[in-house]
Design a protein around this motif. Structure first.
Motif, PDB file in Angstrom:
ATOM      1  N   LYS A 182       0.841  -1.194   0.000  1.00  0.00           N
ATOM      2  CA  LYS A 182       0.000   0.000   0.000  1.00  0.00           C
ATOM      3  C   LYS A 182       0.877   1.246   0.000  1.00  0.00           C
ATOM      4  O   LYS A 182       1.915   1.288   0.661  1.00  0.00           O
ATOM      5  CB  LYS A 182      -0.919  -0.003   1.227  1.00  0.00           C
ATOM      6  CG  LYS A 182      -1.994  -1.070   1.172  1.00  0.00           C
ATOM      7  CD  LYS A 182      -2.946  -0.926   2.342  1.00  0.00           C
ATOM      8  CE  LYS A 182      -4.072  -1.952   2.264  1.00  0.00           C
ATOM      9  NZ  LYS A 182      -5.010  -1.828   3.400  1.00  0.00           N
ATOM     10  N   VAL A 192      -2.226   0.787 -10.349  1.00  0.00           N
ATOM     11  CA  VAL A 192      -3.187   0.069  -9.515  1.00  0.00           C
ATOM     12  C   VAL A 192      -3.075   0.529  -8.060  1.00  0.00           C
ATOM     13  O   VAL A 192      -4.078   0.829  -7.401  1.00  0.00           O
ATOM     14  CB  VAL A 192      -2.968  -1.452  -9.623  1.00  0.00           C
ATOM     15  CG1 VAL A 192      -3.837  -2.189  -8.594  1.00  0.00           C
ATOM     16  CG2 VAL A 192      -3.302  -1.944 -11.025  1.00  0.00           C
ATOM     17  N   ALA A 193      -1.826   0.614  -7.562  1.00  0.00           N
ATOM     18  CA  ALA A 193      -1.613   1.032  -6.178  1.00  0.00           C
ATOM     19  C   ALA A 193      -2.089   2.474  -5.965  1.00  0.00           C
ATOM     20  O   ALA A 193      -2.692   2.802  -4.934  1.00  0.00           O
ATOM     21  CB  ALA A 193      -0.134   0.907  -5.819  1.00  0.00           C
ATOM     22  N   PHE A 221      -4.461   4.221  -7.692  1.00  0.00           N
ATOM     23  CA  PHE A 221      -5.919   4.373  -7.733  1.00  0.00           C
ATOM     24  C   PHE A 221      -6.585   3.714  -6.528  1.00  0.00           C
ATOM     25  O   PHE A 221      -7.647   4.151  -6.091  1.00  0.00           O
ATOM     26  CB  PHE A 221      -6.469   3.817  -9.043  1.00  0.00           C
ATOM     27  CG  PHE A 221      -6.164   4.690 -10.226  1.00  0.00           C
ATOM     28  CD1 PHE A 221      -6.644   5.984 -10.286  1.00  0.00           C
ATOM     29  CD2 PHE A 221      -5.373   4.239 -11.259  1.00  0.00           C
ATOM     30  CE1 PHE A 221      -6.360   6.812 -11.361  1.00  0.00           C
ATOM     31  CE2 PHE A 221      -5.074   5.054 -12.342  1.00  0.00           C
ATOM     32  CZ  PHE A 221      -5.569   6.349 -12.389  1.00  0.00           C
ATOM     33  N   GLN A 222      -5.961   2.682  -5.977  1.00  0.00           N
ATOM     34  CA  GLN A 222      -6.474   2.116  -4.734  1.00  0.00           C
ATOM     35  C   GLN A 222      -6.298   3.116  -3.592  1.00  0.00           C
ATOM     36  O   GLN A 222      -7.181   3.277  -2.749  1.00  0.00           O
ATOM     37  CB  GLN A 222      -5.744   0.811  -4.415  1.00  0.00           C
ATOM     38  CG  GLN A 222      -6.153  -0.351  -5.304  1.00  0.00           C
ATOM     39  CD  GLN A 222      -5.412  -1.632  -4.951  1.00  0.00           C
ATOM     40  OE1 GLN A 222      -4.398  -1.611  -4.234  1.00  0.00           O
ATOM     41  NE2 GLN A 222      -5.891  -2.753  -5.473  1.00  0.00           N
ATOM     42  N   TYR A 223      -5.161   3.819  -3.590  1.00  0.00           N
ATOM     43  CA  TYR A 223      -4.892   4.770  -2.513  1.00  0.00           C
ATOM     44  C   TYR A 223      -5.855   5.951  -2.537  1.00  0.00           C
ATOM     45  O   TYR A 223      -6.378   6.359  -1.497  1.00  0.00           O
ATOM     46  CB  TYR A 223      -3.444   5.272  -2.609  1.00  0.00           C
ATOM     47  CG  TYR A 223      -3.135   6.332  -1.575  1.00  0.00           C
ATOM     48  CD1 TYR A 223      -2.789   5.968  -0.276  1.00  0.00           C
ATOM     49  CD2 TYR A 223      -3.216   7.692  -1.884  1.00  0.00           C
ATOM     50  CE1 TYR A 223      -2.534   6.937   0.690  1.00  0.00           C
ATOM     51  CE2 TYR A 223      -2.974   8.659  -0.924  1.00  0.00           C
ATOM     52  CZ  TYR A 223      -2.640   8.278   0.361  1.00  0.00           C
ATOM     53  OH  TYR A 223      -2.399   9.231   1.319  1.00  0.00           O
ATOM     54  N   GLN A 236      -8.797   6.233  -3.438  1.00  0.00           N
ATOM     55  CA  GLN A 236     -10.163   5.947  -3.002  1.00  0.00           C
ATOM     56  C   GLN A 236     -10.348   6.320  -1.537  1.00  0.00           C
ATOM     57  O   GLN A 236     -11.480   6.589  -1.099  1.00  0.00           O
ATOM     58  CB  GLN A 236     -10.477   4.464  -3.215  1.00  0.00           C
ATOM     59  CG  GLN A 236     -10.575   4.065  -4.688  1.00  0.00           C
ATOM     60  CD  GLN A 236     -10.977   2.614  -4.855  1.00  0.00           C
ATOM     61  OE1 GLN A 236     -11.953   2.149  -4.275  1.00  0.00           O
ATOM     62  NE2 GLN A 236     -10.230   1.883  -5.658  1.00  0.00           N
ATOM     63  N   GLN A 237      -9.240   6.355  -0.780  1.00  0.00           N
ATOM     64  CA  GLN A 237      -9.307   6.668   0.643  1.00  0.00           C
ATOM     65  C   GLN A 237      -8.821   8.086   0.952  1.00  0.00           C
ATOM     66  O   GLN A 237      -9.046   8.583   2.051  1.00  0.00           O
ATOM     67  CB  GLN A 237      -8.444   5.663   1.446  1.00  0.00           C
ATOM     68  CG  GLN A 237      -8.723   4.205   1.138  1.00  0.00           C
ATOM     69  CD  GLN A 237     -10.153   3.809   1.473  1.00  0.00           C
ATOM     70  OE1 GLN A 237     -10.726   4.320   2.422  1.00  0.00           O
ATOM     71  NE2 GLN A 237     -10.728   2.908   0.691  1.00  0.00           N
ATOM     72  N   ARG A 272      -6.830  12.622  -4.453  1.00  0.00           N
ATOM     73  CA  ARG A 272      -7.722  12.407  -5.590  1.00  0.00           C
ATOM     74  C   ARG A 272      -8.067  13.732  -6.262  1.00  0.00           C
ATOM     75  O   ARG A 272      -8.093  13.840  -7.494  1.00  0.00           O
ATOM     76  CB  ARG A 272      -9.005  11.697  -5.150  1.00  0.00           C
ATOM     77  CG  ARG A 272      -9.888  11.317  -6.342  1.00  0.00           C
ATOM     78  CD  ARG A 272     -11.107  10.520  -5.948  1.00  0.00           C
ATOM     79  NE  ARG A 272     -12.114  11.329  -5.274  1.00  0.00           N
ATOM     80  CZ  ARG A 272     -12.434  11.237  -4.002  1.00  0.00           C
ATOM     81  NH1 ARG A 272     -11.836  10.343  -3.241  1.00  0.00           N
ATOM     82  NH2 ARG A 272     -13.361  12.008  -3.473  1.00  0.00           N
ATOM     83  N   SER A 284      -8.148   4.376 -14.874  1.00  0.00           N
ATOM     84  CA  SER A 284      -8.708   5.152 -13.764  1.00  0.00           C
ATOM     85  C   SER A 284     -10.203   4.947 -13.595  1.00  0.00           C
ATOM     86  O   SER A 284     -10.720   4.977 -12.476  1.00  0.00           O
ATOM     87  CB  SER A 284      -8.413   6.640 -13.973  1.00  0.00           C
ATOM     88  OG  SER A 284      -8.891   7.076 -15.228  1.00  0.00           O
ATOM     89  N   SER A 331     -10.380   1.525 -11.586  1.00  0.00           N
ATOM     90  CA  SER A 331      -9.855   1.541 -10.216  1.00  0.00           C
ATOM     91  C   SER A 331     -10.661   2.434  -9.286  1.00  0.00           C
ATOM     92  O   SER A 331     -10.775   2.149  -8.095  1.00  0.00           O
ATOM     93  CB  SER A 331      -8.390   1.994 -10.240  1.00  0.00           C
ATOM     94  OG  SER A 331      -7.615   1.131 -11.026  1.00  0.00           O
ATOM     95  N   SER A 332     -11.188   3.517  -9.810  1.00  0.00           N
ATOM     96  CA  SER A 332     -11.926   4.454  -8.957  1.00  0.00           C
ATOM     97  C   SER A 332     -13.420   4.476  -9.271  1.00  0.00           C
ATOM     98  O   SER A 332     -14.089   5.488  -9.044  1.00  0.00           O
ATOM     99  CB  SER A 332     -11.342   5.864  -9.118  1.00  0.00           C
ATOM    100  OG  SER A 332     -11.396   6.284 -10.460  1.00  0.00           O
TER     101      SER A 332
END
Length: 320
Positions: A3, A27-28, A30-32, A34-35, A40, A172, A175-176
């Motif tokens: 992460k 990938v890492a 767009f995962q990040y 989200q939080q 963003r 994107s 992932s989002s």
């Protein structure tokens, strides 16, 4: 997968925007985000500015006066760097190579060395301060553009073909995405889109491909729309189709379709292929919806594989 920390996300942010990040980094990232709404928003703002520059300004040669000015600045920096090196060499000379007639001259040499060390420290600091100022004003500009756009004072037009290609290249929109589904069939996908997304669109099919996923995603500037992901297992390729309700596009106003495509696409058989940096983005109109497809295929080849799931499905807008 590791992460990302906030600092790591900030470091790869420009790479993601310019599509220079690796797949694992994307990938890492767009995962990040989200939080982390702050990162963003920075990502969306950088895309906004990039789209603004591409829309408002065409590539051109820099004027001669600007080239000379930049060359002069580079030469000045190079001269400063050479002076720093010479100063370091002089301050580091061996005592056996320096004539010291008296204590007074020795004191003078120490003062000069002290000044040289101060200059050596201050010059990089000066450049760092200048870079910080530029970075600060860049953030202020991003924030201003974002606020003026959201308040409607100024709204940059988004070329939906360009944005769709950017989403396809970076992933994107996947992932989002707000929601994602794996339908059992075309009919099941149609039900999901109608029940979960409030869209009643004419479902496309692609010969030799399966509808693997349906996404509900933020396309640009808060504008949401369904995306269909088809997978061709024989050649391991994907086709992503963005479906826009035309009425929504017209109400949004800053979502612009290619004018030539709008002019050309009127009937079921019409389509338009736009070449963007070697990639073909295909657009067509079925009923009340505008479709934009992105893949690694030649646009004409893709259209040859495409059919609506029910070409005679009735719709009050055109009677198909």
């Amino acid at each position: 997968m590791k992460k990302l920390s906030k600092q790591e996300a900030l470091e790869i942010l420009p790479l993601v925007v310019d599509n220079e990040a690796t797949e694992s980094e994307k990938v890492a990232f767009f995962q990040y985000i989200q939080q982390d709404t702050e990162i963003r928003k920075q990502y969306e703002s950088m895309l906004f500015i990039k789209q603004l520059l591409k829309t408002k300004y065409s590539p051109d040669q820099a004027p001669d006066y600007l080239k000379k000015k930049i060359s002069g600045m580079i030469n000045d920096l190079k001269s400063d760097s050479d002076e720093d090196k010479n100063s370091d060499i002089q301050s580091g000379s061996s005592p056996s190579n320096v004539s010291i007639p008296g204590a007074k001259e020795s004191s003078k040499t120490e003062d000069e060395n002290g000044k040289g060390k101060i200059n050596t420290i201050l010059k990089p600091a000066r450049y760092l301060i200048a870079a910080s100022v530029i970075f600060f004003f860049s953030l202020v500009t991003i924030e201003l553009l974002e606020k003026t756009s959201s308040n409607g004072l100024y709204s940059v037009p988004y070329d939906i073909e360009e944005v769709a290609l950017s989403h396809f290249n970076t992933g994107s929109h996947v992932s989002s995405s707000i929601a994602s589904f794996q339908p059992a069939s075309i009919e099941h996908a149609s039900e999901i889109i109608e029940d979960e997304m409030a869209h009643n669109l004419r479902m496309p099919t692609i010969s030799g491909a399966e509808l693997r996923s349906v996404y509900y995603t933020t396309f640009a500037d808060g504008f949401t729309t369904p995306v269909l992901e088809f997978y061709q297992s024989g050649i391991e390729e994907t086709v992503h189709i963005f479906a826009f309700r035309i009425d929504d596009l017209e109400k949004k106003r800053n979502m612009e379709r290619d004018p030539e495509a709008v002019k050309l696409c009127n009937t079921y058989e019409d389509y338009h292929v736009k070449d963007i940096e070697g990639k073909h983005v295909v657009s067509w109109k079925w009923g009340d919806y505008w479709y934009t497809a992105v893949s690694n295929h030649n646009g004409n080849d893709l259209i040859a594989l495409l059919e609506p799931s029910n070409p005679y499905w009735n719709n009050d807008s055109d009677g198909w």
